[in-house]
Enzyme design. Structure first.
Site, PDB file in Angstrom:
ATOM      1  N   TYR A 157       0.851  -1.207   0.000  1.00  0.00           N
ATOM      2  CA  TYR A 157       0.000   0.000   0.000  1.00  0.00           C
ATOM      3  C   TYR A 157       0.880   1.248   0.000  1.00  0.00           C
ATOM      4  O   TYR A 157       0.656   2.182  -0.793  1.00  0.00           O
ATOM      5  CB  TYR A 157      -0.951   0.013   1.203  1.00  0.00           C
ATOM      6  CG  TYR A 157      -1.773   1.277   1.265  1.00  0.00           C
ATOM      7  CD1 TYR A 157      -2.797   1.516   0.343  1.00  0.00           C
ATOM      8  CD2 TYR A 157      -1.505   2.274   2.210  1.00  0.00           C
ATOM      9  CE1 TYR A 157      -3.533   2.699   0.373  1.00  0.00           C
ATOM     10  CE2 TYR A 157      -2.238   3.454   2.247  1.00  0.00           C
ATOM     11  CZ  TYR A 157      -3.249   3.660   1.326  1.00  0.00           C
ATOM     12  OH  TYR A 157      -3.972   4.835   1.342  1.00  0.00           O
ATOM     13  N   VAL A 190      -7.839   9.173   8.347  1.00  0.00           N
ATOM     14  CA  VAL A 190      -9.167   9.737   8.093  1.00  0.00           C
ATOM     15  C   VAL A 190     -10.180   8.623   8.342  1.00  0.00           C
ATOM     16  O   VAL A 190     -10.040   7.523   7.783  1.00  0.00           O
ATOM     17  CB  VAL A 190      -9.334  10.183   6.622  1.00  0.00           C
ATOM     18  CG1 VAL A 190     -10.610  10.995   6.441  1.00  0.00           C
ATOM     19  CG2 VAL A 190      -8.116  10.944   6.121  1.00  0.00           C
TER      20      VAL A 190
HETATM   21  P1  NDP Z   1     -13.392   4.630   1.297  1.00  0.00           P
HETATM   22  O1  NDP Z   1     -13.218   3.155   1.348  1.00  0.00           O
HETATM   23  O2  NDP Z   1     -14.422   5.247   2.161  1.00  0.00           O
HETATM   24  O3  NDP Z   1     -13.626   5.097  -0.230  1.00  0.00           O
HETATM   25  C1  NDP Z   1     -12.903   4.537  -1.283  1.00  0.00           C
HETATM   26  C2  NDP Z   1     -13.593   4.864  -2.581  1.00  0.00           C
HETATM   27  O4  NDP Z   1     -12.809   4.323  -3.666  1.00  0.00           O
HETATM   28  C3  NDP Z   1     -14.975   4.271  -2.675  1.00  0.00           C
HETATM   29  O5  NDP Z   1     -15.852   5.238  -3.214  1.00  0.00           O
HETATM   30  C4  NDP Z   1     -14.809   3.122  -3.648  1.00  0.00           C
HETATM   31  O6  NDP Z   1     -15.997   2.958  -4.422  1.00  0.00           O
HETATM   32  C5  NDP Z   1     -13.689   3.644  -4.547  1.00  0.00           C
HETATM   33  N1  NDP Z   1     -13.010   2.563  -5.256  1.00  0.00           N
HETATM   34  C6  NDP Z   1     -12.260   1.561  -4.739  1.00  0.00           C
HETATM   35  N2  NDP Z   1     -11.866   0.725  -5.714  1.00  0.00           N
HETATM   36  C7  NDP Z   1     -12.374   1.219  -6.877  1.00  0.00           C
HETATM   37  C8  NDP Z   1     -12.340   0.799  -8.220  1.00  0.00           C
HETATM   38  N3  NDP Z   1     -11.670  -0.313  -8.591  1.00  0.00           N
HETATM   39  N4  NDP Z   1     -12.970   1.532  -9.153  1.00  0.00           N
HETATM   40  C9  NDP Z   1     -13.638   2.654  -8.798  1.00  0.00           C
HETATM   41  N5  NDP Z   1     -13.724   3.101  -7.547  1.00  0.00           N
HETATM   42  C10 NDP Z   1     -13.100   2.392  -6.590  1.00  0.00           C
HETATM   43  O7  NDP Z   1     -11.957   5.225   1.637  1.00  0.00           O
HETATM   44  P2  NDP Z   1     -11.374   6.722   1.646  1.00  0.00           P
HETATM   45  O8  NDP Z   1     -12.406   7.718   1.329  1.00  0.00           O
HETATM   46  O9  NDP Z   1     -10.607   6.851   2.891  1.00  0.00           O
HETATM   47  O10 NDP Z   1     -10.321   6.612   0.452  1.00  0.00           O
HETATM   48  C11 NDP Z   1     -10.222   7.536  -0.614  1.00  0.00           C
HETATM   49  C12 NDP Z   1      -8.762   7.728  -0.975  1.00  0.00           C
HETATM   50  O11 NDP Z   1      -8.083   8.307   0.130  1.00  0.00           O
HETATM   51  C13 NDP Z   1      -8.006   6.439  -1.298  1.00  0.00           C
HETATM   52  O12 NDP Z   1      -7.170   6.686  -2.405  1.00  0.00           O
HETATM   53  C14 NDP Z   1      -7.173   6.199  -0.045  1.00  0.00           C
HETATM   54  O13 NDP Z   1      -6.019   5.461  -0.327  1.00  0.00           O
HETATM   55  C15 NDP Z   1      -6.869   7.621   0.362  1.00  0.00           C
HETATM   56  N6  NDP Z   1      -6.460   7.832   1.724  1.00  0.00           N
HETATM   57  C16 NDP Z   1      -7.260   7.463   2.777  1.00  0.00           C
HETATM   58  C17 NDP Z   1      -6.853   7.693   4.078  1.00  0.00           C
HETATM   59  C18 NDP Z   1      -7.647   7.244   5.254  1.00  0.00           C
HETATM   60  O14 NDP Z   1      -7.097   7.186   6.371  1.00  0.00           O
HETATM   61  N7  NDP Z   1      -8.939   6.934   5.100  1.00  0.00           N
HETATM   62  C19 NDP Z   1      -5.606   8.404   4.353  1.00  0.00           C
HETATM   63  C20 NDP Z   1      -4.835   8.728   3.182  1.00  0.00           C
HETATM   64  C21 NDP Z   1      -5.271   8.477   1.927  1.00  0.00           C
HETATM   65  P3  NDP Z   1     -16.647   1.567  -4.875  1.00  0.00           P
HETATM   66  O15 NDP Z   1     -16.285   0.533  -3.826  1.00  0.00           O
HETATM   67  O16 NDP Z   1     -18.110   1.865  -4.938  1.00  0.00           O
HETATM   68  O17 NDP Z   1     -16.063   1.299  -6.206  1.00  0.00           O
HETATM   69  C1  8X3 Z   2      -4.119   5.820   4.670  1.00  0.00           C
HETATM   70  C2  8X3 Z   2      -3.338   6.248   5.858  1.00  0.00           C
HETATM   71  O1  8X3 Z   2      -1.553   5.479   7.519  1.00  0.00           O
HETATM   72  O2  8X3 Z   2      -3.458   3.992   7.107  1.00  0.00           O
HETATM   73  O3  8X3 Z   2      -3.443   6.099   3.488  1.00  0.00           O
HETATM   74  O4  8X3 Z   2      -1.739   4.246   5.465  1.00  0.00           O
HETATM   75  S1  8X3 Z   2      -2.483   4.920   6.494  1.00  0.00           S
END
Ligand code: NDP
Ligand code: 8X3
Length: 257
Positions: A157, A190
């Site tokens: 990741y 988050v």
């Molecule tokens: P969620 O799981 O709440 O949302 C992830 C979203 O990505 C969903 O809407 C999902 O939609 C979509 N998704 C996943 N796989 C696919 C795919 N193959 N095609 C299209 N859509 C896809 O997580 P977050 O909102 O936290 O994540 C959003 C971004 O933020 C990600 O890139 C994550 O790595 C990043 N991030 C998150 C952090 C955290 O702590 N939460 C911290 C740092 C970065 P669906 O399943 O309907 O396709």
């Molecule tokens: C999501 C934040 O620290 O879980 O990208 O990798 S962490």
């Protein structure tokens, strides 16, 4: 401050978390939204909620960003009134597992690499040429603190998010000489469905990730993305790293219990 009124914003991963929060912020500012994800019913629920509160135009795309042909077809077959994308928010992404690298699950690896790296590349490759042609656009990639620091079990990741960081930097360089802007927004913890997805639906384990601390909310991230996009057109915010006050690094967190 730049207005996003009537700007067309494509948000991937809009069915949950940060993507859904972005949809709300941009809808409230009068943007036209293309919301993409695999779960169409979730997008529809969000669209219904947004339509109650805002007079925003919304176009839904059921899309798996891992499928290059599907991404090409989705972008090339957008109706004319939706095809001129001004802002691309590459947010779709996920983590799978927290295994040691030498014990890792191949399917988890493929899913993360195909979504977080290749999916982001496909969207960028099919959307940015139109921006270049029109001399207008902004790409916002959602990276992570995990692209800056690796933590035990984070291996693949973290690798995907380090790749997002390099891709954002590379895109900015390749677009030099155009007015198109590139930003990477890189959050720490988050609270979203992220950990539930990481642990394959184990919600008890997922909840423990945020236990005893105050994590960032999806709205906090959407707010920063909106800030990046609404700076004057000569200002490019390259990278924003943000984390909760209760976090100091990927491994240092302050838990009260
Ligand atoms: P969620 O799981 O709440 O949302 C992830 C979203 O990505 C969903 O809407 C999902 O939609 C979509 N998704 C996943 N796989 C696919 C795919 N193959 N095609 C299209 N859509 C896809 O997580 P977050 O909102 O936290 O994540 C959003 C971004 O933020 C990600 O890139 C994550 O790595 C990043 N991030 C998150 C952090 C955290 O702590 N939460 C911290 C740092 C970065 P669906 O399943 O309907 O396709
Ligand atoms: C999501 C934040 O620290 O879980 O990208 O990798 S962490």
């Amino acid at each position: 401050m730049l207005s996003v009124q009537n700007q067309t914003v494509l948000i991937t991963g809009a069915s949950s978390g940060i993507g859904a929060a972005c949809a709300k912020v941009f809808a409230s500012a009068g943007a036209k939204l293309i919301l993409a994800a695999r779960r169409l019913e979730r997008l529809q629920e969000l669209a219904d909620e947004l339509s109650k509160n805002f007079t925003t135009d919304i176009h839904l795309l059921q899309l798996d960003v891992r499928d290059r042909a599907a991404v090409e077809s989705a972008i090339s077959s957008l109706p004319p009134s939706w095809s001129l994308i001004d802002i691309l928010i590459n947010n779709a992404g996920l983590s799978r597992g927290l295994d040691k690298l030498h014990e890792g699950d191949f399917q988890d690896w493929e899913e993360m690499i195909d979504t977080n790296i290749k999916g982001l590349l496909y969207l960028t490759r099919y959307v940015v040429p139109g921006m270049v042609k029109r001399d207008h656009g902004h790409v916002v990639n959602i990276g992570s603190i995990a692209g800056h620091q690796t933590y035990p079990g984070g291996n693949v990741y973290c690798g995907t998010k380090a790749a997002v960081r390099a891709i954002s930097e590379g895109l900015k360089q390749d677009l030099l000489g155009t007015p198109i802007r590139v930003s990477s927004v890189d959050p720490g913890m988050v609270e979203t469905e992220f950990s539930e997805v990481r642990f394959h639906g184990d919600s008890d384990r997922a909840q423990k990730v945020y236990q005893g601390l105050k994590p960032l909310t999806p709205d906090d991230i959407a707010d920063v993305i909106f800030f990046c996009v609404t700076r004057p057109s000569h200002v490019n915010i390259n990278e924003v790293v943000l984390m909760p006050v209760d976090q100091a690094s990927t491994t240092l967190v302050n838990r009260r219990n």
